[in-house]
Design a protein around this motif. Sequence first.
Motif, PDB file in Angstrom:
ATOM      1  N   VAL A   1      20.209   5.479  47.640  1.00 43.43           N
ATOM      2  CA  VAL A   1      19.226   5.169  46.595  1.00 43.43           C
ATOM      3  C   VAL A   1      18.566   6.452  46.102  1.00 43.43           C
ATOM      4  CG1 VAL A   1      17.012   4.020  46.156  1.00 43.43           C
ATOM      5  CG2 VAL A   1      18.832   2.808  47.366  1.00 43.43           C
ATOM      6  N   ALA A   2      18.256   7.363  47.019  1.00 42.67           N
ATOM      7  CA  ALA A   2      17.649   8.641  46.624  1.00 42.67           C
ATOM      8  C   ALA A   2      18.605   9.440  45.741  1.00 42.67           C
ATOM      9  CB  ALA A   2      17.267   9.445  47.864  1.00 42.67           C
ATOM     10  N   TRP A   3      19.884   9.440  46.073  1.00 48.40           N
ATOM     11  CA  TRP A   3      20.877  10.156  45.253  1.00 48.40           C
ATOM     12  C   TRP A   3      21.022   9.510  43.886  1.00 48.40           C
ATOM     13  CZ3 TRP A   3      25.894   8.638  43.647  1.00 48.40           C
ATOM     14  CH2 TRP A   3      26.636   9.657  43.061  1.00 48.40           C
ATOM     15  N   LEU A   4      21.066   8.185  43.850  1.00 48.02           N
ATOM     16  CA  LEU A   4      21.190   7.488  42.567  1.00 48.02           C
ATOM     17  C   LEU A   4      19.960   7.679  41.689  1.00 48.02           C
ATOM     18  CD1 LEU A   4      22.894   4.160  43.682  1.00 48.02           C
ATOM     19  CD2 LEU A   4      23.924   6.014  42.361  1.00 48.02           C
ATOM     20  N   ALA A   5      18.805   7.825  42.318  1.00 50.26           N
ATOM     21  CA  ALA A   5      17.575   8.017  41.563  1.00 50.26           C
ATOM     22  C   ALA A   5      17.414   9.468  41.097  1.00 50.26           C
ATOM     23  CB  ALA A   5      16.372   7.616  42.417  1.00 50.26           C
ATOM     24  N   GLY A   6      18.280  10.360  41.589  1.00 55.26           N
ATOM     25  CA  GLY A   6      18.221  11.749  41.167  1.00 55.26           C
ATOM     26  C   GLY A   6      17.295  12.602  42.006  1.00 55.26           C
ATOM     27  N   TRP A   7      16.833  12.074  43.137  1.00 54.55           N
ATOM     28  CA  TRP A   7      15.937  12.841  43.987  1.00 54.55           C
ATOM     29  C   TRP A   7      16.702  13.872  44.802  1.00 54.55           C
ATOM     30  CZ3 TRP A   7      13.562   7.707  46.001  1.00 54.55           C
ATOM     31  CH2 TRP A   7      12.757   7.150  45.009  1.00 54.55           C
TER      32      TRP A   7
END
Length: 51
Positions: free
Chosen positions: A43-49
């Motif tokens: 989720v963090a990767w998909l959110a661009g974090w």
Amino acid sequence: MEVPADAEACPICGYEFPVARPGVRPAAWLFVGLMVLFAVPLVAWLAGWLG
């Protein structure tokens, strides 16, 4: 005197046997832990974090 295993109460004295509540099995906790372990970075990767 023997009492059937599925009896809810003693036929002589009326004692009500405690009912065991089903708990969460260790396999369920393992599944939840693995989902969190892999879902949070995804989720963090998909959110661009993450890079």
